[in-house]
Design an enzyme around this catalytic site. Structure first.
Site, PDB file in Angstrom:
ATOM      1  NE  ARG A  16      -3.647   0.471   2.607  1.00  0.00           N
ATOM      2  CZ  ARG A  16      -3.381   1.153   3.695  1.00  0.00           C
ATOM      3  NH1 ARG A  16      -2.480   0.653   4.462  1.00  0.00           N
ATOM      4  NH2 ARG A  16      -4.005   2.502   3.788  1.00  0.00           N
ATOM      5  CE  LYS A  49       1.727  -5.017   6.606  1.00  0.00           C
ATOM      6  NZ  LYS A  49       1.431  -3.734   6.047  1.00  0.00           N
ATOM      7  NE  ARG A  71      -2.309  10.624  19.146  1.00  0.00           N
ATOM      8  CZ  ARG A  71      -2.691  11.208  20.352  1.00  0.00           C
ATOM      9  NH1 ARG A  71      -1.763  11.789  21.045  1.00  0.00           N
ATOM     10  NH2 ARG A  71      -3.851  11.561  20.432  1.00  0.00           N
TER      11      ARG A  71
END
Ligand code: BTN
Length: 324
Positions: free
Chosen positions: A122, A187, A321
């Site tokens: 992507r 991932k 975050r």
């Protein structure tokens, strides 16, 4: 079959093969055998070289095979309707299928590669695709009429992969909006959906799935935490079986979407939302937007709470975050 593939088919039989014996089989000098061995190393295969014994593959290799993919699932009737092609080497399975789609290839054409030289991720990134250890799979699907809420389709494909992984009894899989597959924050796979035709009427999509299966940490320099299925399960895994499960689940969902729309998959997606109600930053080009992730709307857009107001975003890359 080119020389590299002939060499591989000898090594795949297992055990050590001397440079001399390989050269005899292939009609090559020992120096030429060595160059081809190096070529196999360059596409990501690990080969042991032991003086006096020769060469062998470090790990056993299960090559992908359309018949084994079909036979690996109980509901093989759904897969019988697909055309499944396996390539040793392609630039990108998505690019290959998009080209075939332009030439009129029918719906249900699946393409897998052992190695991609220019795997696409992507946002213009590269998808690292070493030979024979992961899954690089694309499926072409044609819609006579584009489904409503077409933008949510990439999320439904992610649900299909989560369902497929569920059949391997793998827990803790989550989805990072829109369709990154994570295991405990690392991932595991990614999805690139590319579209052709008219998004308001007849159109086609190519769903490209990259799933880490046997890739090991020392093998690849990837700029984010990642994991492979074999590291999670620590058990032998068949890539043909996983390919069968993935194709079955995607095909099932795409058929259902044609009849019933996308709605139910968005509810399912929400159950796997990795960042629900967590502080995130959203990168959109040069722009960085911070907020609290509040899930998705019915079009698959990301909902971000920014200073008490909910805003929608249809593209971008989110990351966690630290809490303020
Ligand atoms: C992502 O960036 O997370 C999406 C990665 C998608 C990779 C797959 S591998 C098979 C298909 N062919 C490609 O070139 N890309 C997709």
């Amino acid at each position: 079959m080119n020389t590299r593939h002939k060499l591989l088919s000898l090594l795949i039989q297992g055990g050590f093969h001397s440079g001399e014996a390989l050269g005899r089989h292939l009609g090559l000098s020992r120096a030429a055998v060595w160059r081809h061995i190096q070529g196999l190393g360059e596409v990501g295969l690990s080969i042991d070289r032991v003086p006096g014994r020769g060469y062998r593959l470090t790990n056993t290799l299960e090559l992908l095979c359309p018949d084994r993919i079909r036979q690996s699932v109980s509901d093989d009737a759904t897969l019988q309707a697909l055309t499944i092609n396996v390539h040793h080497e392609l630039e990108s399975t998505n690019q290959h299928l998009l080209r075939l789609a332009q030439q009129g290839a029918p719906s249900g054409h699946a393409c897998l590669a052992e190695y991609q030289s220019h795997g696409r991720g992507r946002r213009g990134r590269q998808w690292i695709s070493p030979f024979g250890c992961n899954l690089y799979l694309s499926l072409l699907w044609r819609f006579n009429e584009a489904p409503t809420r077409l933008g949510a389709l990439p999320l439904a494909v992610a649900v299909a992969i989560v369902r497929a992984l569920g059949q391997l009894d793998i827990d803790d899989i989550q989805i990072k909006w829109p369709n990154d597959l994570l295991w405990r924050g690392r991932k595991l796979g990614g999805i690139l959906l590319e579209m052709g035709g008219d998004p308001t009427s007849a159109c086609h999509i190519v769903s490209g799935i990259g799933l880490n299966i046997h890739m090991d940490q020392k093998q690849q320099a990837i700029d984010q935490p990642w994991v492979s299925l074999s590291q999670i399960t620590r058990q032998p895994l068949s890539r043909n079986h996983i390919a069968g499960l993935v194709l079955l689940e995607i095909t099932t969902i795409l058929q259902q979407i044609e009849q019933h729309g996308l709605g139910q998959y968005l509810s399912e997606w929400r159950q796997f939302d990795a960042f629900a109600d967590r502080p995130v930053k959203l990168l959109r080009g040069e722009q960085e937007i911070t907020g609290i992730s509040r899930g998705i709307d019915d079009d698959g857009n990301l909902l971000l709470e920014i200073n008490g107001t909910i805003e929608r975003f249809h593209s971008g890359e989110i990351s966690l975050r630290p809490a303020p």
